[in-house]
Motif scaffolding. Structure first.
Motif, PDB file in Angstrom:
ATOM      1  N   LEU A 211      -6.393   5.270 -12.651  1.00 39.16           N
ATOM      2  CA  LEU A 211      -6.656   6.609 -13.205  1.00 39.16           C
ATOM      3  C   LEU A 211      -5.998   6.710 -14.577  1.00 39.16           C
ATOM      4  N   ARG A 213      -8.232   8.464 -17.481  1.00 37.31           N
ATOM      5  CA  ARG A 213      -9.047   9.300 -18.359  1.00 37.31           C
ATOM      6  C   ARG A 213      -8.438  10.687 -18.507  1.00 37.31           C
ATOM      7  N   ASN A 216      -9.425  13.330 -16.108  1.00 37.89           N
ATOM      8  CA  ASN A 216      -8.948  13.188 -14.735  1.00 37.89           C
ATOM      9  C   ASN A 216      -7.455  13.450 -14.579  1.00 37.89           C
ATOM     10  N   THR A 283     -11.984   3.850  -9.585  1.00 37.43           N
ATOM     11  CA  THR A 283     -11.549   3.782 -10.977  1.00 37.43           C
ATOM     12  C   THR A 283     -12.229   4.836 -11.833  1.00 37.43           C
ATOM     13  N   ASP A 284     -11.626   5.113 -12.993  1.00 37.36           N
ATOM     14  CA  ASP A 284     -12.319   5.870 -14.043  1.00 37.36           C
ATOM     15  C   ASP A 284     -12.420   5.034 -15.320  1.00 37.36           C
ATOM     16  N   SER A 285     -12.208   3.733 -15.191  1.00 34.88           N
ATOM     17  CA  SER A 285     -12.217   2.818 -16.327  1.00 34.88           C
ATOM     18  C   SER A 285     -13.576   2.151 -16.501  1.00 34.88           C
ATOM     19  N   GLN A 289     -15.297  -1.158 -14.171  1.00 34.61           N
ATOM     20  CA  GLN A 289     -16.664  -1.139 -13.644  1.00 34.61           C
ATOM     21  C   GLN A 289     -17.364  -2.461 -13.941  1.00 34.61           C
ATOM     22  N   THR A 301     -16.723   4.854  -8.932  1.00 33.48           N
ATOM     23  CA  THR A 301     -16.243   5.407 -10.189  1.00 33.48           C
ATOM     24  C   THR A 301     -16.013   6.905 -10.063  1.00 33.48           C
ATOM     25  N   LEU A 302     -14.806   7.332 -10.391  1.00 36.02           N
ATOM     26  CA  LEU A 302     -14.377   8.716 -10.236  1.00 36.02           C
ATOM     27  C   LEU A 302     -14.676   9.493 -11.515  1.00 36.02           C
ATOM     28  N   ARG A 303     -15.945   9.510 -11.865  1.00 37.94           N
ATOM     29  CA  ARG A 303     -16.433  10.224 -13.053  1.00 37.94           C
ATOM     30  C   ARG A 303     -17.821  10.741 -12.751  1.00 37.94           C
ATOM     31  N   THR A 306     -21.327   7.505 -16.642  1.00 32.37           N
ATOM     32  CA  THR A 306     -20.788   6.232 -17.108  1.00 32.37           C
ATOM     33  C   THR A 306     -21.583   5.747 -18.309  1.00 32.37           C
ATOM     34  N   ARG A 322     -16.138  13.819  -9.337  1.00 30.18           N
ATOM     35  CA  ARG A 322     -14.721  14.163  -9.155  1.00 30.18           C
ATOM     36  C   ARG A 322     -14.500  15.179  -8.039  1.00 30.18           C
TER      37      ARG A 322
END
Length: 375
Positions: A211, A213, A216, A283-285, A289, A301-303, A306, A322
């Motif tokens: 985490l 971003r 986030n 991840t949020d990266s 990914q 992905t925690l967004r 992408t 999220r």
């Protein structure tokens, strides 16, 4: 492949932060193998040991030829300091071209200076689009593309984005993903790491979380919701979270649920080993990914969006957003039915060689586009 540099003799490569190092190393190596004089400029956007020094050692990246030491600050402060420091250096070095990678503030700052100074400008990872203007990285990548001569795309969707935006055909080059070059070059070394033993982990017996971003971790309400979801997931799959400095303080303030273990930031080899052995990665990266797609490891992905949709369409990545309930439901589904691994074309470990072909054998734009070219 051609071995003679027919168009350029001196090339400046720019790196500024952890995500850049894995991208610039294979490009530098490929250019130097072809006889180019390569100068590495490190802006110093990341500068501490955990975010900088360990990556240089793990990757075998040589010390920078020039270090600007800009440090941290607001977007405007950081971008301005990079520009002010890079401009006189660029004039002194007088390169034929400058290569920038990714979408951090240093990328945009050095791109703007180069575009006004005259050397040709190449952007590695051009054309990636989240279409979320709330992401500072989206502004950086779009603006960097706009002033670049060589647009080096990692995936077909990125090349399609550039063509749809009106860039000339001779500017756009589908070269593949340099992150995967670095991953494949170091994977066996990473698998020799003792990081699993150090943390008492077994292959396939844990989930990995990242985490960082701003969307986030800067909003306590959003971060609390993510932690709630991670707590539920950790009841079924223990989770390991190497803590990004950006998130450390806020995680401490909010408290961490049971089953979620915080550890210090990991170096490149340790982190690849942790991804490679994980049952699932949350991840949020953007880079994670890509790496999980190449490794065939399920990724959530925690967004809400992408800039790397190919990892969803052809890889192992699933967008969960999220919302805590949606995240837990998505993770449960992925754990029960992991997506079949698929690796995109040209993610083959040879992207940097294709970049060298473009830059050193005249395979690209010879002049910077005028505004009328893009109307």
């Amino acid at each position: 492949m051609a071995t003679t540099n027919t168009t350029m003799t001196r090339i400046v490569c720019v790196a500024g932060a952890r995500p850049n190092y894995m991208k610039i190393k294979p490009v530098m190596d490929a250019l130097e193998r072809r006889g180019a004089e390569v100068l590495l400029v490190h802006t110093g956007q990341h500068y501490d040991e955990s975010m900088n020094g360990v990556f240089f050692r793990d990757l075998g990246l040589r010390p920078p030829d020039h270090f600007l030491g800009v440090g941290s600050g607001s977007h405007a402060e950081q971008t301005g300091r990079v520009m002010t420091a890079f401009e006189p250096l660029l004039a002194r070095l007088a390169p034929d071209a400058v290569v920038v990678v990714g979408d951090i503030n240093s990328t945009l700052a050095c791109a703007l200076v180069t575009a006004k100074a005259g050397p040709l400008l190449a952007h590695v990872e051009a054309g990636l689009r989240s279409r979320d203007w709330g992401m500072p990285e989206e502004v950086n990548r779009v603006a960097t593309d706009r002033v670049s001569d060589y647009l080096l795309a990692s995936s077909p969707d990125a090349a399609d984005n550039l063509r749809a935006e009106g860039y000339r055909a001779d500017q756009v080059h589908l070269v593949g993903n340099v992150m995967i070059d670095t991953l494949f070059a170091n994977l066996e070394r990473a698998r020799q790491s003792d990081v699993l033993r150090r943390y008492g982990l077994t292959r396939g017996g844990y989930g990995l979380v990242t985490l960082h971003r701003p969307a986030n971790v800067d909003d306590p309400g959003v971060l609390a919701g993510l932690l709630k979801a991670l707590g539920v997931i950790a009841e079924h799959c223990p989770l390991l979270l190497p803590v990004h400095p950006r998130a450390a303080g806020r995680l401490t303030e909010l408290g961490v649920p049971g089953g979620l273990r915080l550890v210090p930031p990991a170096g490149y080899l340790d982190f690849i080993a942790l991804q490679d052995a994980a049952r699932i990665v949350l991840t949020d990266s953007g880079g994670v990914q890509e790496e999980t797609t190449a490794l065939g490891v399920p990724c959530v992905t925690l967004r809400d969006n992408t800039e790397r949709p190919i990892t969803v369409e052809q890889g192992t990545n699933v967008l969960a957003g999220r919302d805590p309930e949606r995240i837990t439901a998505t993770v449960a589904r992925v754990l029960e039915h992991p997506p079949a691994p698929r690796r995109p074309a040209l993610w083959d470990g040879r992207a940097s060689e294709r970049i060298a072909d473009v830059l050193l054998t005249g395979g690209g734009a010879a002049t910077r586009p005028r505004p009328t070219d893009l109307i």
